[in-house]
Motif scaffolding. Structure first.
Motif, PDB file in Angstrom:
ATOM      1  N   LEU A 297       0.817  -1.214   0.000  1.00 44.38           N
ATOM      2  CA  LEU A 297       0.000   0.000   0.000  1.00 44.38           C
ATOM      3  C   LEU A 297       0.855   1.270   0.000  1.00 44.38           C
ATOM      4  CD1 LEU A 297      -2.618  -1.145   2.680  1.00 44.38           C
ATOM      5  CD2 LEU A 297      -2.900  -1.130   0.188  1.00 44.38           C
ATOM      6  N   LEU A 298       2.136   1.111   0.315  1.00 39.70           N
ATOM      7  CA  LEU A 298       3.034   2.271   0.340  1.00 39.70           C
ATOM      8  C   LEU A 298       3.622   2.521  -1.047  1.00 39.70           C
ATOM      9  CD1 LEU A 298       5.027   1.602   3.638  1.00 39.70           C
ATOM     10  CD2 LEU A 298       3.276   3.340   3.284  1.00 39.70           C
ATOM     11  N   SER A 299       3.792   3.781  -1.355  1.00 37.35           N
ATOM     12  CA  SER A 299       4.449   4.127  -2.624  1.00 37.35           C
ATOM     13  C   SER A 299       5.959   3.930  -2.457  1.00 37.35           C
ATOM     14  CB  SER A 299       4.138   5.578  -2.991  1.00 37.35           C
ATOM     15  OG  SER A 299       4.783   6.456  -2.082  1.00 37.35           O
ATOM     16  N   ASP A 300       6.670   3.949  -3.565  1.00 35.04           N
ATOM     17  CA  ASP A 300       8.130   3.813  -3.518  1.00 35.04           C
ATOM     18  C   ASP A 300       8.756   4.951  -2.710  1.00 35.04           C
ATOM     19  OD1 ASP A 300       8.143   1.467  -4.928  1.00 35.04           O
ATOM     20  OD2 ASP A 300       8.519   2.416  -6.886  1.00 35.04           O
ATOM     21  N   PHE A 301       8.228   6.144  -2.871  1.00 37.88           N
ATOM     22  CA  PHE A 301       8.740   7.299  -2.118  1.00 37.88           C
ATOM     23  C   PHE A 301       8.567   7.074  -0.615  1.00 37.88           C
ATOM     24  CE2 PHE A 301       7.871  11.371   0.017  1.00 37.88           C
ATOM     25  CZ  PHE A 301       9.128  11.960  -0.137  1.00 37.88           C
ATOM     26  N   GLN A 302       7.396   6.588  -0.209  1.00 36.65           N
ATOM     27  CA  GLN A 302       7.138   6.339   1.208  1.00 36.65           C
ATOM     28  C   GLN A 302       8.053   5.228   1.749  1.00 36.65           C
ATOM     29  OE1 GLN A 302       2.961   5.619   0.595  1.00 36.65           O
ATOM     30  NE2 GLN A 302       2.368   7.509   1.667  1.00 36.65           N
TER      31      GLN A 302
END
Length: 183
Positions: free
Chosen positions: A70-75
């Motif tokens: 659910l997390l983006s790569d940035f996160q």
């Protein structure tokens, strides 16, 4: 004359060897050593292996949350160092379980050695000199165990502090991840 002197000397030696040897001091020393060992073991038991396993489970859960799809790569990049912190805590906790088992075995072995030492002394299977040698060896073994236990306690408390500080730092992030994964 020499025969009388020899007989007299032999009688004194035999009488001296038949005399009861007082071993109270040695028995007291071994009892003190045993009580020191037991006190060290009680202190060691304050680190509960079940508690270590509970923290290991919590750490694994946190790591899986930080690897959530659910997390983006940035996160994920932003949380990478925190994830590494949790992974270090997990590694430390897993190593602690193995070390704890080893130390428990050493405590058990030392206790048996002390009891055997007392038995051998009571049954006159050891001289006072032999007792002193074995007693000194046990003292050194217990001192080594004390150092190992102290080091383990420090590592345990350090891992728990790191875990707690990461949890505090990421409290809101973890709550959001928890609510997202619950949906």
């Amino acid at each position: 004359m020499h025969k009388k002197s020899f007989t007299y000397l032999l009688t004194i030696l035999l009488f001296g060897s038949c005399q009861e040897v007082n071993i109270n001091r040695e028995l007291n020393n071994s009892a003190v050593l045993d009580s020191v060992l037991q006190e060290q073991y009680r202190s060691f038991e304050l680190i509960d292996s079940l508690q270590v396993l509970e923290y290991s489970d919590k750490v694994r859960h946190r790591i899986s949350m930080l690897k959530s799809p659910l997390l983006s790569d940035f996160q994920k990049q932003w949380l990478h160092y925190e994830q590494l912190g949790y992974e270090k805590v997990e590694s430390d906790l897993l190593q602690m379980n193995h070390i704890m088992d080893s130390i428990k075995g050493e405590y058990s072995f030392s206790r048996k050695q002390i009891l055997n030492l007392q038995e051998d002394l009571i049954h006159r299977q050891l001289s006072k000199e032999q007792f002193q040698i074995y007693f000194t060896q046990e003292q050194k073994a217990i001192a080594n165990l004390t150092l190992k236990s102290g080091d383990l306690r420090k590592r345990y408390h350090s891992a728990i502090r790191t875990f707690d500080s990461l949890d505090l730092k990421l409290k809101s992030v973890l709550q959001q991840l928890d609510s997202l994964s619950a949906k």
